[in-house]
Design an enzyme around this catalytic site. Structure first.
Site, PDB file in Angstrom:
ATOM      1  N   HIS A  21       0.827  -1.239  -0.121  1.00  0.00           N
ATOM      2  CA  HIS A  21       0.090   0.076   0.041  1.00  0.00           C
ATOM      3  C   HIS A  21       0.699   1.207  -0.035  1.00  0.00           C
ATOM      4  O   HIS A  21       2.139   1.263  -0.200  1.00  0.00           O
ATOM      5  CB  HIS A  21      -1.035  -0.122   1.148  1.00  0.00           C
ATOM      6  N   HIS A  24       4.044   1.231   2.266  1.00  0.00           N
ATOM      7  CA  HIS A  24       5.126   0.667   1.818  1.00  0.00           C
ATOM      8  C   HIS A  24       5.715   1.277   0.535  1.00  0.00           C
ATOM      9  O   HIS A  24       7.092   1.273   0.371  1.00  0.00           O
ATOM     10  CB  HIS A  24       4.696  -0.912   1.396  1.00  0.00           C
ATOM     11  N   CYS A 129       0.892  -9.477  23.809  1.00  0.00           N
ATOM     12  CA  CYS A 129      -0.011  -9.222  22.815  1.00  0.00           C
ATOM     13  C   CYS A 129       0.316  -9.894  21.592  1.00  0.00           C
ATOM     14  O   CYS A 129       1.480  -9.925  21.305  1.00  0.00           O
ATOM     15  CB  CYS A 129       0.116  -7.685  22.576  1.00  0.00           C
ATOM     16  N   CYS A 132       1.163  -7.937  18.487  1.00  0.00           N
ATOM     17  CA  CYS A 132       2.183  -6.969  18.490  1.00  0.00           C
ATOM     18  C   CYS A 132       3.422  -8.299  18.596  1.00  0.00           C
ATOM     19  O   CYS A 132       4.506  -7.952  18.356  1.00  0.00           O
ATOM     20  CB  CYS A 132       2.524  -6.187  19.288  1.00  0.00           C
ATOM     21  N   CYS A 146      -3.512  -3.741  25.266  1.00  0.00           N
ATOM     22  CA  CYS A 146      -2.281  -3.258  24.466  1.00  0.00           C
ATOM     23  C   CYS A 146      -2.301  -1.807  24.224  1.00  0.00           C
ATOM     24  O   CYS A 146      -3.475  -1.412  23.381  1.00  0.00           O
ATOM     25  CB  CYS A 146      -2.343  -4.245  23.370  1.00  0.00           C
ATOM     26  N   HIS A 149      -3.218  -2.061  20.100  1.00  0.00           N
ATOM     27  CA  HIS A 149      -4.518  -2.739  19.364  1.00  0.00           C
ATOM     28  C   HIS A 149      -5.128  -2.566  20.182  1.00  0.00           C
ATOM     29  O   HIS A 149      -6.613  -2.723  19.636  1.00  0.00           O
ATOM     30  CB  HIS A 149      -3.982  -4.146  19.386  1.00  0.00           C
ATOM     31  N   LYS A 298     -11.806  15.912  -0.394  1.00  0.00           N
ATOM     32  CA  LYS A 298     -13.209  16.450  -0.787  1.00  0.00           C
ATOM     33  C   LYS A 298     -13.570  15.928  -2.220  1.00  0.00           C
ATOM     34  O   LYS A 298     -14.766  16.080  -2.544  1.00  0.00           O
ATOM     35  CB  LYS A 298     -13.084  17.881  -0.747  1.00  0.00           C
ATOM     36  N   LYS A 301     -14.241  11.188  -5.890  1.00  0.00           N
ATOM     37  CA  LYS A 301     -13.459   9.890  -5.858  1.00  0.00           C
ATOM     38  C   LYS A 301     -12.336   9.656  -4.952  1.00  0.00           C
ATOM     39  O   LYS A 301     -11.373   9.048  -5.165  1.00  0.00           O
ATOM     40  CB  LYS A 301     -12.868   9.548  -7.533  1.00  0.00           C
TER      41      LYS A 301
END
Ligand code: MSP
Length: 628
Positions: A21, A24, A129, A132, A146, A149, A298, A301
């Site tokens: 994504h 990365h 956790c 993690c 945690c 999380h 705003k 799309k």
């Protein structure tokens, strides 16, 4: 940049429990730009990325998907590889922690540390956790949960192996203090020094196989696998073949890591201690960037998450995507991602500033030919050469600090200067006068030089556009930074016209949204403001508009073009007083008919208590100069 000829750069190795994504991609793109820049500078570069494939998170994700952890890791690791291929990333190696070459080095380091007494077995109980994959100390726990999380922790007690990290605390603090840019930017260095004010705990480096199978077995106790962070960090060493390998010996002394702020602690604390204990030199710099935040856009799309954000590269192209993320985020700080901001930058910086310059320069060069003697250079030509030399120096300084946004701003400052040079020299007018052929040839030569300069300087940032520019000016050499010099060319090369390098994006959606916003209330964003195109204009003629008391019809020069603008200032200025004045105008307004005269733009003026004053400049700027 200091004379250094070997350079080893790493990205984090990404977990294979999520598809690639924006986050990365950002890290990998800036690492790529850095690697390309250092190659351009003539350095011997090794650029590593890869995937982190062990641990609970992956095992759980695979179980949910109903496949084996290895099959799961194979699929997502390939998705990362494919994403980097599609983005034109030029990594030299891609490491996977499930590869034997990695496991071998991890086990060798574990064994050496165990033999040296750096690892011991101990009983440990604590709040764990599973998300993690770590225990939390009482101090870190928030409301019994945690801190990351916000899920309940599980108390578990088990025997584990520990790395004697605590004994390196004093050494680490001293190392950070002695090397001010070991961790940079400074905010992250301070964060770590703050953390190190409390006693450092030893690090649990094993997980019992009864709880987790998916990891590298400890070489000295096969009832355990290696804790995923201890395994993962070693990728930076194992990818070079480990100590003793020629590649390791060559590149390791020059290693710099690049990470996001989320994984600061393992890199700034565990990793230097691990290296020190293993008798390996620590990295030269840990370069830490901030986080992309999404939302607040705003556009109809609008992107809503990091995956959709990365998809914008398919809609607008790799170069535009690279440019946006590098220009928009100040290295080390967080930034907001939105499609409007993306389109705003694409239109303003790429389509307008760069695209127009390339289109104008190549059109002039292709149209007016290469023959005739080149006249002597004047102060204006020399100023362009100086602006380019200065930009190159400042880009170099910025890249030394991973300040990508600054490097791009410097290149764009030079692009702005050259656009103004074209406005001021008016090559179209020169071409009409046979007596000024020599002057025209000099301007064309300067522009050809600038295009070659851009074809080199842009390579790390906009590799596709840079290649197109080099091809248009017939520059077939492999790009090298030391050839980026304006003032080098002796003869005008044959140039092909290159227009539409970055087509403008229709901002209809943005406009529709803007039309709905109530006027004159609330604050606007800098991006909304930047859509108003303000320029310096010189009034070349002024006359009253027939039958109007208030209106004057002005003819203004924007350098390259002349426009008619109607201004409601007749009660305050006589036409003759305005001619020759430099004023500030809005150039991207829709045309308007005022008393039968079409106005293409608006002259800015202030008013109070019945007085009116047109905005002028307090020092000289050429017509067409941008106002912001
Ligand atoms: N596997 C570990 C790293 C081990 S390195 C020895 C890991 N992987 S990860 O897949 O979660 O990737 C984290 C990294 O992705 C961050 O450090 C950063 O480089 C990048 N980003 C993920 N989301 C991000 C943003 N929203 N913004 C910017 N970068 C972020 O942690």
């Amino acid at each position: 940049m200091t004379a250094r000829s070997t350079f080893y750069l790493t990205t984090p190795i990404y977990y294979v429990n999520a598809r690639p994504h924006l986050g990365h991609a950002y890290t990998t793109i800036i690492a790529d730009a850095m690697a390309r820049y250092r190659r351009l500078a003539g350095d011997d570069v090794w650029f590593l990325t890869g995937t982190d494939e062990h641990g609970d998170k992956i095992a759980q994700a695979a179980a949910r998907a109903g496949v084996s952890p290895q099959a799961y890791a194979d699929e997502i690791s390939s998705a990362f590889r494919a994403a980097w291929g599609a983005l034109g990333i030029t990594h030299d190696d891609f490491i996977r922690t499930t590869e034997p070459r990695h496991q071998k080095v991890v086990q060798a380091i574990l064994q050496a540390l165990r033999d040296a007494g750096e690892i011991y077995l101990d009983k440990y109980g604590g709040n764990y956790c599973f998300g993690c994959e770590r225990f939390y100390t009482d101090k870190e726990i928030v409301d019994g949960k945690c801190p990351d999380h916000r899920t309940p922790l599980t108390y578990i007690e088990e025997e584990n192996y520990f790395f004697k990290m605590s004994k390196y605390q004093g050494w680490l603090i001293e190392h950070i203090e002695r090397h001010p840019d070991f961790i940079r930017p400074e905010r992250y260095r301070n964060e770590i020094l703050g953390f190190l004010r409390d006693p450092l705990q030893d690090l649990s480096i094993s997980r019992p196989r009864t709880r987790l199978e998916w990891g590298i077995p400890l070489p000295f106790d096969d009832k355990y696998v290696t804790y995923v962070w201890f395994d993962a960090l070693i990728n930076y060493v194992s990818a070079l073949g480990g100590p003793g390998d020629a590649r390791f010996e060559k590149f390791w002394p020059h290693v710099q890591h690049l990470i996001g702020k989320d994984i600061l602690k393992p890199h700034a604390v565990y990793w230097p201690c691990m290296l020190k204990a293993a008798g390996l030199p620590v990295y030269t710099h840990l370069n830490v960037h901030g986080y992309w935040n999404i939302g607040g856009g705003k556009m109809s799309k609008s992107v809503g998450n990091v995956v959709e954000a990365l998809a914008l590269k398919d809609r607008y192209g790799n170069d535009a995507f690279r440019y946006f993320v590098m220009r928009e985020m100040a290295f080390g700080l967080d930034a907001a991602f939105s499609e409007e901001a993306f389109v705003g930058r694409l239109n303003a910086d790429l389509a307008n500033d760069l695209g127009n310059l390339v289109a104008r320069a190549t059109t002039l060069l292709a149209g007016f030919g290469t023959d005739g003697d080149v006249g002597a250079s004047d102060a204006g030509d020399q100023a362009v050469a100086r602006a380019a030399a200065e930009a190159r120096r400042l880009v170099d300084a910025a890249m030394e600090e991973f300040a990508f946004q600054r490097a791009l701003a410097e290149i764009w400052a030079c692009i702005g200067a050259v656009n103004r040079y074209v406005d001021a020299t008016q090559p179209w007018a020169l071409a009409k006068d046979p007596a000024r052929r020599g002057r025209l040839a000099r301007v064309l030569l300067t522009l050809a030089d600038v295009l070659q300069w851009l074809g080199i300087m842009l390579e790390p940032f906009l590799p596709d556009a840079a290649a197109k520019i080099r091809a248009a000016v017939g520059d077939a050499r492999a790009p090298r930074l030391d050839a980026a010099v304006v003032g080098r060319l002796q003869t005008i090369p044959t140039v092909e016209k290159l227009s539409g390098l970055f087509p403008r994006i229709e901002e209809k959606n943005v406009d529709e949204q803007a039309a709905k916003a109530p006027a004159g209330v609330g604050r606007i964003t800098i991006d909304e403001f930047s859509r108003v195109e303000l320029r310096v204009a010189e009034v070349v003629a002024a006359e009253p508009v027939p039958k109007s008391k208030k209106l004057l019809k002005l003819t203004v020069s924007l350098g390259e073009e002349q426009r008619t603008m109607v201004a409601g200032i007749a009660e305050h200025y006589a036409p003759a007083d305005l001619v020759g004045k430099k004023v500030v105008v809005v150039v991207n307004l829709e045309p308007a008919m005022l008393m039968g005269v079409e106005s293409n733009g608006m002259v800015l003026a202030g008013s109070a208590d019945g007085k009116l004053a047109v905005l002028t400049l307090d020092r000289d700027l050429p017509p067409g100069a941008k106002v912001r």
